[in-house]
Structures are given as C-alpha cells and as structure tokens.
Design an enzyme around this catalytic site. Sequence first.
Site, PDB file in Angstrom:
ATOM      1  N   ASP A 175      45.686  45.802  44.348  1.00  8.69           N
ATOM      2  CA  ASP A 175      44.475  44.989  44.490  1.00  8.69           C
ATOM      3  C   ASP A 175      43.829  44.856  43.105  1.00  8.69           C
ATOM      4  OD1 ASP A 175      42.318  43.701  45.684  1.00  8.69           O
ATOM      5  OD2 ASP A 175      41.292  45.574  46.203  1.00  8.69           O
ATOM      6  N   GLU A 188      43.670  41.040  38.913  1.00 11.04           N
ATOM      7  CA  GLU A 188      43.456  39.778  38.154  1.00 11.04           C
ATOM      8  C   GLU A 188      43.342  40.027  36.652  1.00 11.04           C
ATOM      9  OE1 GLU A 188      41.791  40.711  40.947  1.00 11.04           O
ATOM     10  OE2 GLU A 188      42.973  39.417  42.241  1.00 11.04           O
ATOM     11  N   ASP A 240      39.815  37.733  49.535  1.00 12.36           N
ATOM     12  CA  ASP A 240      38.617  38.007  50.346  1.00 12.36           C
ATOM     13  C   ASP A 240      38.062  36.759  51.005  1.00 12.36           C
ATOM     14  OD1 ASP A 240      38.963  40.594  49.555  1.00 12.36           O
ATOM     15  OD2 ASP A 240      37.411  40.538  48.008  1.00 12.36           O
TER      16      ASP A 240
HETATM   17  O1  MIG Z   1      35.986  45.111  45.332  1.00 14.28           O
HETATM   18  O2  MIG Z   1      39.613  47.933  48.028  1.00 14.28           O
HETATM   19  O3  MIG Z   1      40.595  42.035  48.315  1.00 14.28           O
HETATM   20  O4  MIG Z   1      41.236  43.627  50.499  1.00 14.28           O
HETATM   21  O5  MIG Z   1      39.644  45.902  50.943  1.00 14.28           O
HETATM   22  C1  MIG Z   1      36.704  45.040  46.529  1.00 14.28           C
HETATM   23  C2  MIG Z   1      38.554  47.297  48.646  1.00 14.28           C
HETATM   24  C3  MIG Z   1      38.060  45.632  46.371  1.00 14.28           C
HETATM   25  C4  MIG Z   1      39.212  43.781  47.429  1.00 14.28           C
HETATM   26  C5  MIG Z   1      40.369  43.423  48.307  1.00 14.28           C
HETATM   27  C6  MIG Z   1      40.137  43.943  49.683  1.00 14.28           C
HETATM   28  C7  MIG Z   1      39.932  45.431  49.651  1.00 14.28           C
HETATM   29  C8  MIG Z   1      38.765  45.787  48.719  1.00 14.28           C
HETATM   30  N1  MIG Z   1      39.007  45.221  47.400  1.00 14.28           N
END
Ligand code: MIG
Length: 799
Positions: A405, A408, A483
């Site tokens: 996650d 980016e 998200d």
């Molecule tokens: O700032 O890990 O897209 O699926 O549950 C949020 C927490 C960070 C973004 C992801 C989401 C995940 C969440 N993450």
Amino acid sequence: MITTTQVQKKGNQFPNEIVDFKQERDRLYFTTKNGVILELTVLRDSVIRFRYATEYVFEPDFSYAISDDVSLGFNSLEVEDGKLEYLITTSKLRIYINKGNLKVKITDLEGTIINEDETGFHWEENFDYGGNIVKMSKVTQSAESYYGMGDKASHTNLKGKRANNWVTDQYAFGKDQEPLYKAIPFYVGLHNDLAYGIFFDNSFSTYFDFAHERRNVTSFWADGGEMNYYFFFGPKMSQVVEAYTNLTGVPELPPLWALGFHQSKWSYFPEKKVKQIANTFRKLKIPCDAIYLDIDYMDGFRCFTWDNRRFPDPKRMVKELEEIGFKTITMIDPGIKIDRDYWVYQEAMENDYFCKRADGPHFKGKVWPGECKFPDFTNPAVREWWADLYKEMIADVGVHGVWNDMNEPAIMDVPSKTANLDVRHDYDGHRCSHRKAHNVYGMQMVRATFEGLKKYTFPKRPFVLTRAAYSGTQRYCATWTGDNVATWEHLWIANVQAQRMCMSGYSFIGSDIGGFAEQPNGELFARWIQLGIFHPFCRVHSSGDHGDQEPWSFGKEITDIVRKFIELRYELLPYIYTMFYKYVNDGLPMLKSLVFYDQEDSQTHFRTDEFIFGDQILVCPVQEPNAQGRRMYIPRGKWYNYWTDEVVEGGDEKWVAAGIDKIPIFVKEGAIVPKYPVQQYVGEKELTELKLDVYYKDGTENSMVYEDQHEGYDYKKGRFSLRKFRLRGKPKELIVQQFKDGSYITPYNKLRLQFHGLPFTIKKIELDNEKVDLKSVKLNGNNNIEISKDFTELHLFGA
Ligand code: MIG
C-alpha cells in the site's frame, strides 16, 4: 540577463527537413537539419516504435515497462526513398515520413489512414530542470473513439477528455478526478472499424488530450524524458491489446485460491477478532479464501514486525486459519520508521539504501509510523534486500500473500501528497530525480515484493497486491482501485475502472467491494457484491471507521443474497481460471468492454455499463437504488438469460428484470460453461465432477476449460488439462466434440452436462459413435446427463 520567462518564451520547436537517412536492420534513422533524429524500429509487422532525439542525442535506452518475453520479428520491411517522403512498408502497414518536417502518417495496405501527425513531434526546452517537455499531436479522425489509460474514473470512451498520469494517493476520489493511483500511458483509438494503440513509454508525468482542447487534435506530452512511443495496429481491438500486453508482459497464473473471495478491513485485530471473522464465514457457510491484516498488525507500523500483544504467536494463528481454509495476507508499506533500534532501519542505513534529496540528506516523509525514510526501490541492490526481508514472514510465519500500500509513495501533510521532486533515484544505474522515478517507484517496490514472495513461497505460487502501478506492473501482482467511497456513483466507477484496466493490459483488478470510505447500506453492498464477483480480483475492504462491512452485516436478506453470489463465484472458478489462462497465454483481457467485443457495431462505442466476463458471459450491474431491473444493451447475437434460460436477440437496448437478488447475466448461445461444486474455500472438497452448462445453438461455438493443480509450477512442464469443446447444433441434433491437451489428470472422472434450450427431446445418445443406454447416463429429467468416460464426441439425437 536572461530570465526564466524569456527562455521559456523560446516556446515550441519543431523538426525541419530530413538531411540524412540510415538503416540498421530493423532500425531506421531520420535526421533533420536542426538536429532531430527519429529512430523508427519495426518490432513486428504491426508494432512500430518511434523515438525522437533533439540535438542529435538519444538517452540511454532503458524502460521498466517492457517485458523480457516480448515477441519480435516481422515478415517484410521495405524502405522507398520518394520525392517528398520516405515510405516504409511492412506486411501490415505503410508508414510515410515527410522529408520536409518529419511528420508521420500511417495507413493500412489499402491506403486507409490509421493515424497521422497533426503537428507531430515538437518540444519546448525546460529551463528549470534541463531537457525538454516533449510533445506529440495527432489528427483526430472522423468519429474516432478512445479507450484504455488504466484506472481513469471517467466514461469508457475518453473522447473529449484529458488525462494526467502521475500516481497519486487520491483518497475518496470522484468521477473524472485526475490523477489517480496508476500511470498507464496507453490508449486504443478506433475509427472506420480500424483499431490501433499508442503506448507512450515515458515515466515522467504524462498528459493526454483526446480531442478536448481542439476537436480534431489528439495530443500527448511529458514533463521530461523522450518522445518514445509504440504504435500497435489491429485492425481488431483484440490484436491491439494483445500486442500491448505482449510488450509489457503478463503475470504468472495465480494460485486458484487467489481467485476466490477475500475479506479485508482496516483493521482486523487482535487475533481473536481475526478468528471470529473467519469462523463466522464458516458458520454461515459463506465461501471465503483469504483474510487480510492491515497496518495494525505491526509493532508501531514498523514493516516486518508484529504487535505481540495483538498477535502473540502469528505462526500459530496463520496455521490455525489455514486449517479452516483461510490464507493470511499482510500489508507492507514503503515508509521505514526512523528508529535507531529497528533492524530494518539499521540495515538500510548501513547499506545506504534510503532515497536522498538533491544535496545529499535523506528524504524524510511522514506516514503511519511518523517520520520515515524510503528505500530506493529503483536500485537493484535495494530490491534484492527488500525481497529477502520477507523470508521470516513467508517462509517461517507462513503468511500467504502481501499487499503493498502507499507505494505512490504517499506522504502525509504535504500538498504534493508525495516525495519532493528533487529526491534522487538510482533508476537501475540511470540516475535521475523523482520527476522521472515517481511513476515507477511503487512498481519497483512491488516487483521486489513479488521476487521475495516467489522465492519464499516456492514451490507454491505467490500472491501480491499493489495500489500504485506503471505499465508492466501486471507482471508482478494483482491490483485494486484504491480508496473509493460507498456510493452508487462509485459502483459505476468501479465497473468502468475494471473494464478500462483490462483494456490496458492489467486484468487482475478489483475494487474495494462496498466502498472503502463511508458506510454502504445493505442494498448497495449487495449490488456491489453482484458486480464484484465478476471482477478478476474479488475482495471486500473498508476503512473500518464506520460500521462493519462483512457479508452478514446488513441483515438476513442481504446475507442470503451475498452468499448466493459468492457461491456463484465459486461455481464459476474453472471458467474464471480459464479466463486467466487466456489472459496469460494470449494477452486477452479478462473483462471485455462491449466495444472490444464487437467494434463493428457502432452502438457499442459509447456503452459503459455492460461488459463480457471472459468470452461468453454478458454482465450488467444494477447501479441504482430500488431497481427492479434496468435497461441495457445486448450485443448482437443470441443470448440466454442466465436466470430464466429465455433466449434474447441482441443488437438492441432492452429492459431486463433484476430485483435485489439478481444481476442481469446472459450466456452466449452455444457456450459451454464449466462449473465446480460450491466449496467453502478452494481445495475444501476433492473434485468429483465437472459440471458443464451447455447452451444449445443452431450452429457452431467453441469453448474451453483449462485446469491444472491450481498451485505450484508443474503446469509449466505440461501437467495441465486443456479441454477444447466444439458445439454443433442442428434442429434435431447436438454434437459436442472434445479435444484434449496436456498431461494433467483431473481428479474427477465425471462430466455432468446440463443442457439449456434444447429444442428437442433426447431420443438417442452416442458417445464416440457408440450408442449408450439412456439410463446408464442417468438422464435426469430431460436435460441432465452424466458421463464418466472421457469422450471425443458426444452426439444427441432428438425425436
Ligand atoms: O492512509 O492501511 O488504500 O486500503 O486500508 C491509509 C490503511 C492507508 C490506504 C489503503 C487502504 C488501507 C489503508 N491505507
């Protein structure tokens, strides 16, 4: 003194006349008087690469997007030196290069223009960073449409839109919002029943304008790097997408469980809660194969650690979950907490693995653990190190899959949401700033994750999921759309994004079913499940800051509907696995937008909602509350309504009934749809039969079923089973031929054929030309027979 503005006023520059031409086998070089070189490479008869240098100098030729397994080779290549232009001819294309201005025009062999430069290549010097802003403009042909471009949340047909590719953590994004999580600078153009594609392989921020600013011009440009694009000619869309996918690669076959249903939330903890969720699935008999641990399993969000109070014995827990058929997936983020006592931080510091700013200090950014440093995944040594960090989690603890996650990379509390542009990267030895590396950063992280999982999961198959992606990332992992929000509009967006990703070579895609932000009501959740089971990656996930979002969270009626559809997903697993096989082998998208399915029918060019799941199932989600059905377009041909077996003739919009417990599904006539019995998880039951739903057609249709061990790599040694079926129906006869390939012996020995729409009563059956006793095949009612012998020809005779 020269000021920035004055220099930038120098404005656009253009190539002038060609003064030199040279050919090195498949490469042609055209040099202009003012120092532009066009390098044209013929990869295949219908795949051409165009690259432009200014001041006579090309950059080193390097790309993360291109697959090692790309097919190369062409039948013919001829160059004619004409008066006004050079003419390059392959067995599929004619390419004209204007001698006066280097403009390119591409036609098919009949002379129909497929694509032509408007201004063509031009550039603007970049005073702030050096190099050029590189630009290309093309003529928009009459009635031209545009598709592809990764995860854009806008109408399937991009005509009239603009797009920007700069991977961004876009929490709760909206329709048409830009940019999003992925950068896939590839589009398909369609006009005059000719499809072509353009892949602008440039990892800087790229921009596309599809006849938005000027009605007759389509253009694309980048903040730096080279004008470097691949042109693919169809004329069929399938050929274009196949060629792009071949160039940028496909994944390996996933383990079958990865195609089952997955349940996630931010976050399930402690262990007791995880177990309780898993047990509830089993108790309520709702199939599920995987459960996710989001960031809260870690010790203070430190990657590769466990919070020992919440998860005192992860190895035992993973094993106990496995015993009831659950795979455990853990999250790993790129940010490494700045903590002198944390081994991952220490190792990266000792080895100089963290990204640095322009002047030398480390790049720091705030994420969940607080201030973090970020490994430079564009450095091969860092990737190797990162891959090995998974050893304990995978080989020892036994975790089955990992989701990456925030890659980016996402940074909190800064307006850019990401790293500073001056951050330096290795870029596999082609050192550069974040401007160039940003779009591939997440890709290189997940590539390293994939390498690690592959190594430590072996001899089983790895499962990896990413949020950020650049073209080619599909080689390593599945992906989700980020998200989203629990709204009806987002159900529409999820559908469009999944179709668009499939068109862009990235089929292993799904959305957070039910929505990540905010709370869906039961109706929206059920409608989203009905769509989600038809997405290659099928997972419920939510932010957890509102109510629960499990299949049983919305009352009994919804639970029963959700169960019914997840069961359908499990029945369809052999069909879905076969779709995946075709994606891997032929580069064909698992979901096909209607325009892809039938580009000759102009009514499909602006459809968004309907899509073909695999090759033979038409699906159209209900995207509004309180609906008892919807209007939808049925593509040409005859289709069986899945729920009623009623046959409809396509080529028209129709109203289709679909109360809350239905989604419009149609099966193409002549299709043979393979099904497994419902299991609570993949491998729960020893398979004792393969069910084949046979949809009668007066005519011929081909179908296939691919199977193997659903795990491991024996299939690469020929241990797979490919059954190809050919159905031939006549008014009083039906013949099903079976051609088998591969040495895998399927565990079942029974085929159960269920006939739909047979226009006659079966009076006689022949198997491989021998008459069989009707009773011995257990004719159950009129339309259900069981065969326990592998046949090559089944022949039904009607009265
Ligand atoms: O700032 O890990 O897209 O699926 O549950 C949020 C927490 C960070 C973004 C992801 C989401 C995940 C969440 N993450």
